[in-house]
Design an enzyme around this catalytic site. Structure first.
Site, PDB file in Angstrom:
ATOM      1  N   ASP A   1      51.564  23.978 134.159  1.00 50.96           N
ATOM      2  CA  ASP A   1      51.331  22.542 133.950  1.00 50.96           C
ATOM      3  C   ASP A   1      50.999  22.254 132.491  1.00 50.96           C
ATOM      4  O   ASP A   1      49.967  22.677 131.997  1.00 50.96           O
ATOM      5  CB  ASP A   1      50.171  22.071 134.845  1.00 50.96           C
TER       6      ASP A   1
ATOM      7  N   ASP B   1      53.404  18.804 144.535  1.00 51.32           N
ATOM      8  CA  ASP B   1      52.475  19.376 143.555  1.00 51.32           C
ATOM      9  C   ASP B   1      51.157  18.611 143.587  1.00 51.32           C
ATOM     10  O   ASP B   1      51.086  17.452 143.195  1.00 51.32           O
ATOM     11  CB  ASP B   1      53.130  19.253 142.168  1.00 51.32           C
TER      12      ASP B   1
ATOM     13  N   HIS C   1      56.157  22.349 134.015  1.00 58.56           N
ATOM     14  CA  HIS C   1      56.032  20.943 134.425  1.00 58.56           C
ATOM     15  C   HIS C   1      55.445  20.164 133.263  1.00 58.56           C
ATOM     16  O   HIS C   1      54.259  20.298 132.954  1.00 58.56           O
ATOM     17  CB  HIS C   1      55.108  20.886 135.657  1.00 58.56           C
TER      18      HIS C   1
ATOM     19  N   HIS D   1      54.111  28.199 138.305  1.00 56.55           N
ATOM     20  CA  HIS D   1      54.159  26.792 137.871  1.00 56.55           C
ATOM     21  C   HIS D   1      53.201  26.620 136.701  1.00 56.55           C
ATOM     22  O   HIS D   1      52.022  26.983 136.799  1.00 56.55           O
ATOM     23  CB  HIS D   1      53.741  25.892 139.054  1.00 56.55           C
TER      24      HIS D   1
ATOM     25  N   MET E   1      54.667  14.132 142.936  1.00 59.74           N
ATOM     26  CA  MET E   1      53.244  14.406 142.716  1.00 59.74           C
ATOM     27  C   MET E   1      52.480  13.956 143.949  1.00 59.74           C
ATOM     28  O   MET E   1      52.614  12.806 144.383  1.00 59.74           O
ATOM     29  CB  MET E   1      52.741  13.667 141.491  1.00 59.74           C
TER      30      MET E   1
ATOM     31  N   MET F   1      53.937  17.189 131.707  1.00 61.23           N
ATOM     32  CA  MET F   1      53.267  15.909 131.902  1.00 61.23           C
ATOM     33  C   MET F   1      52.953  15.377 130.497  1.00 61.23           C
ATOM     34  O   MET F   1      51.797  15.346 130.039  1.00 61.23           O
ATOM     35  CB  MET F   1      51.993  16.089 132.743  1.00 61.23           C
TER      36      MET F   1
ATOM     37  N   MET G   1      50.175  19.473 129.641  1.00 61.20           N
ATOM     38  CA  MET G   1      49.649  18.104 129.570  1.00 61.20           C
ATOM     39  C   MET G   1      49.338  17.752 128.118  1.00 61.20           C
ATOM     40  O   MET G   1      48.844  18.590 127.360  1.00 61.20           O
ATOM     41  CB  MET G   1      48.380  17.995 130.417  1.00 61.20           C
TER      42      MET G   1
END
Ligand code: DX5
Ligand code: ZN
Length: 227
Positions: free
Chosen positions: A37, A178, A69, A35, A140, A71, A39
């Site tokens: 992340d 998550d 993912h 995974h 989330m 964000m 951002m």
């Protein structure tokens, strides 16, 4: 529910100075999906990785599935770049774009899996209309932006609500949790109907990662037990 349960270490909690080795160590421990992340410092108050680091991780672990993912606001501005970098799955936030259906189909038309995520304060009923348009829903279980936070148990109702509604419609969609996932919150999430567990700080602080994977894998049995 026949779906397999997957454990996904989140590299946000890895040693960034040795990211390639960290990814390989997850593979060697028996992990299939990583995974990542992403951002942007606007959608969430933190900045992490971009397509260049995803491409480096892709090169380091060619056999793993990379679950990116996003964000970030306006995710469709970057979908193409993350796919070029080697993403196998792209999940974006309902709150980050007005073009949810367009972004879902844009990701799927490239042959990649499309996921739709919601923050803790967003109601799960908004996801019902996408049950047949996404490959995965991400709930989330912490406020997005940082690893190492406490699990929000109220989010479990969202998981069971979506699982019940998907089952009623005969849809076997993956539901991912998550944030704050460990053996205990992972178990509760699977019991509520989750099939994908993202674990950052809990996983990366384990001394023996293969042992941690084996312990997480015990949760797969619960998934099979569910009707
Ligand atoms: C929050 C991040 C974290 C991360 C997991 O935006 O998305 O949830 O994946 O980190 P832990 O497992 O440490 O909460
Ligand atoms: Zn994440």
């Amino acid at each position: 529910m026949k779906k397999t349960i997957y454990i996904e270490p989140s590299l946000i909690a890895a040693d960034w100075a040795r990211m390639g080795e960290e990814a390989k160590s997850c593979y060697d421990a028996g992990i299939e999906i990583l995974h990542l992340d992403v951002m942007d410092g606007h959608f969430v108050p933190n900045l992490t990785m971009g397509p260049a680091l995803v491409a480096a991780i892709r090169k380091a672990v060619p056999k793993m599935i990379l679950d990116v993912h996003l964000m970030i606001y306006n995710p469709d501005d970057y979908v193409e770049q993350f796919i070029q970098a080697g993403a196998d799955e792209i999940t974006f936030h309902l709150e980050a774009t007005e073009e949810v259906e367009h972004v879902l189909s844009y990701i799927r038309v490239t042959g990649k899996k499309a996921g739709l995520a919601i923050k803790p304060e967003t109601t799960e009923t908004l996801l019902l209309k996408y049950l047949d348009k996404a490959d995965k829903l991400l709930i989330m279980t912490v406020e997005p932006g940082f690893g190492g936070q406490e699990f929000l148990p109220d989010m479990l109702e969202k998981v069971s609500f979506l699982r019940e509604n998907a089952t009623k419609l005969g849809i076997e969609i993956d539901i991912q949790v998550d944030g704050g996932i460990n053996f205990e919150t992972g178990r509760k999430s699977v019991e509520a109907g989750a099939t994908r567990l993202v674990t950052g700080s809990h996983f990366f602080k384990q001394k023996d990662r293969a042992k941690a994977v084996a312990q997480y894998n015990e949760l797969k049995a619960i998934g099979k037990l569910k009707k």
